[in-house]
Scaffold this active site. Sequence first.
Site, mmCIF file in Angstrom:
data_model
loop_
_atom_site.group_PDB
_atom_site.id
_atom_site.type_symbol
_atom_site.label_atom_id
_atom_site.label_comp_id
_atom_site.label_asym_id
_atom_site.label_seq_id
_atom_site.Cartn_x
_atom_site.Cartn_y
_atom_site.Cartn_z
ATOM 1 N N SER A 144 -41.868 -35.097 -23.127
ATOM 2 C CA SER A 144 -42.902 -34.836 -22.117
ATOM 3 C C SER A 144 -44.276 -35.039 -22.758
ATOM 4 C CB SER A 144 -42.795 -33.386 -21.630
ATOM 5 O OG SER A 144 -43.955 -33.023 -20.898
ATOM 6 N N TYR A 157 -41.969 -24.753 -24.190
ATOM 7 C CA TYR A 157 -41.630 -26.091 -23.690
ATOM 8 C C TYR A 157 -42.273 -27.166 -24.571
ATOM 9 C CZ TYR A 157 -41.148 -29.777 -20.064
ATOM 10 O OH TYR A 157 -40.842 -30.921 -19.356
ATOM 11 N N LYS A 161 -40.387 -30.040 -26.690
ATOM 12 C CA LYS A 161 -40.610 -31.459 -26.391
ATOM 13 C C LYS A 161 -41.228 -32.195 -27.586
ATOM 14 C CE LYS A 161 -38.928 -31.545 -22.204
ATOM 15 N NZ LYS A 161 -37.666 -32.246 -21.940
HETATM 16 P P1 NAD Z 1 -35.083 -30.811 -12.726
HETATM 17 O O1 NAD Z 1 -35.213 -29.345 -12.903
HETATM 18 O O2 NAD Z 1 -35.115 -31.374 -11.354
HETATM 19 O O3 NAD Z 1 -33.773 -31.353 -13.475
HETATM 20 C C1 NAD Z 1 -33.325 -30.855 -14.683
HETATM 21 C C2 NAD Z 1 -31.815 -31.001 -14.704
HETATM 22 O O4 NAD Z 1 -31.314 -30.476 -15.929
HETATM 23 C C3 NAD Z 1 -31.167 -30.208 -13.574
HETATM 24 O O5 NAD Z 1 -30.175 -31.004 -12.958
HETATM 25 C C4 NAD Z 1 -30.538 -29.037 -14.316
HETATM 26 O O6 NAD Z 1 -29.393 -28.525 -13.669
HETATM 27 C C5 NAD Z 1 -30.197 -29.676 -15.641
HETATM 28 N N1 NAD Z 1 -29.980 -28.688 -16.685
HETATM 29 C C6 NAD Z 1 -30.774 -27.651 -17.019
HETATM 30 N N2 NAD Z 1 -30.226 -26.948 -18.033
HETATM 31 C C7 NAD Z 1 -29.063 -27.564 -18.349
HETATM 32 C C8 NAD Z 1 -28.045 -27.312 -19.316
HETATM 33 N N3 NAD Z 1 -28.116 -26.278 -20.166
HETATM 34 N N4 NAD Z 1 -26.981 -28.157 -19.376
HETATM 35 C C9 NAD Z 1 -26.883 -29.213 -18.513
HETATM 36 N N5 NAD Z 1 -27.813 -29.496 -17.583
HETATM 37 C C10 NAD Z 1 -28.890 -28.669 -17.494
HETATM 38 O O7 NAD Z 1 -36.243 -31.427 -13.600
HETATM 39 P P2 NAD Z 1 -36.774 -32.933 -13.777
HETATM 40 O O8 NAD Z 1 -38.193 -32.881 -13.409
HETATM 41 O O9 NAD Z 1 -35.878 -33.923 -13.160
HETATM 42 O O10 NAD Z 1 -36.711 -33.019 -15.379
HETATM 43 C C11 NAD Z 1 -35.808 -33.845 -16.102
HETATM 44 C C12 NAD Z 1 -36.292 -33.941 -17.526
HETATM 45 O O11 NAD Z 1 -37.595 -34.533 -17.540
HETATM 46 C C13 NAD Z 1 -36.445 -32.576 -18.217
HETATM 47 O O12 NAD Z 1 -36.071 -32.699 -19.567
HETATM 48 C C14 NAD Z 1 -37.927 -32.299 -18.100
HETATM 49 O O13 NAD Z 1 -38.383 -31.424 -19.095
HETATM 50 C C15 NAD Z 1 -38.481 -33.698 -18.243
HETATM 51 N N6 NAD Z 1 -39.838 -33.876 -17.719
HETATM 52 C C16 NAD Z 1 -40.115 -33.663 -16.395
HETATM 53 C C17 NAD Z 1 -41.407 -33.857 -15.949
HETATM 54 C C18 NAD Z 1 -41.795 -33.669 -14.514
HETATM 55 O O14 NAD Z 1 -42.995 -33.726 -14.212
HETATM 56 N N7 NAD Z 1 -40.884 -33.470 -13.587
HETATM 57 C C19 NAD Z 1 -42.417 -34.244 -16.838
HETATM 58 C C20 NAD Z 1 -42.088 -34.442 -18.183
HETATM 59 C C21 NAD Z 1 -40.796 -34.258 -18.609
#
Ligand code: NAD
Length: 250
Positions: A144, A157, A161
């Site tokens: 991230s 977080y 990251k």
């Molecule tokens: P989200 O919450 O929609 O999806 C996260 C997924 O991870 C969910 O399906 C959840 O069930 C799964 N998960 C959580 N803990 C778990 C575990 N212990 N074992 C297996 N699965 C697990 O979030 P997102 O926005 O789609 O994020 C996906 C990735 O992208 C994450 O790593 C997040 O940190 C990263 N990210 C997101 C953003 C954003 O703006 N949305 C920005 C930067 C990074």
Amino acid sequence: MKIDLTGRVALVTGGGRGIGRAIAMALSGAGAATVINYRGNSAAAEETVAAITAAGGIAQAIQADVSQAADVERLVKATLDAHGRVDVLVNNAGITRDTLLLRMKEDDFDQVISTNLRGVFLCTKAVFRPMSKQRGGRIINISSVIGLIGNAGQANYAAAKAGIIGFTKSTAREMAPRSITVNAIAPGFIETEMTDVLGEETRKAILETIPLGRLGRPDEVAALACFLASDAAAYITGQTFTIDGGMVMS
Ligand code: NAD
């Protein structure tokens, strides 16, 4: 450029929704058989499988908590039993437990590190042997921009990251002799359920920091992941790619 992943097997952690779902859809759209890992929400994972299958792709959902070693071993074994190989691992599963440091409980810190960083370690370790035997593979870690610039209320977080970026560089060096590449993607703010919780004021303040003036879409992150999984990216390893509408420029 057409990306062709026919015959490849991809494993996407936390692939039931959000960015993970978009990545699973893109990889399967390019021809890869895709394993969608989920922790608790089987309905969302099955929905993703159904969408892929309806589009003519091959997918299955497997439950596992990426922070648990036994679960991860079972997940990778099930993938190998079903497909005989694993070519692409996308370490996407992640959680947030946001709060300012003075209010942050040990459990808030431990849970985020456990899923977001330990999970990446466990999954990467589990695919190392099969990918080594295949003499090739692609590992894509979802970091991230917060891991690069930090954020008040997200010390746990940001630490996880940023940890992923160091982990990516080290494992890229260790795995390069086996033609396995390891790269990280550092998204900015992307429209998913993770960012749906942001209040109107916060959202407005965030938009002011993004030169392109909007949040990103999961499919935009997925396109980058798909490129990194492809033969076209064979000479790229140990890198972190920001995809953030210009929010962070180094
Ligand atoms: P989200 O919450 O929609 O999806 C996260 C997924 O991870 C969910 O399906 C959840 O069930 C799964 N998960 C959580 N803990 C778990 C575990 N212990 N074992 C297996 N699965 C697990 O979030 P997102 O926005 O789609 O994020 C996906 C990735 O992208 C994450 O790593 C997040 O940190 C990263 N990210 C997101 C953003 C954003 O703006 N949305 C920005 C930067 C990074």
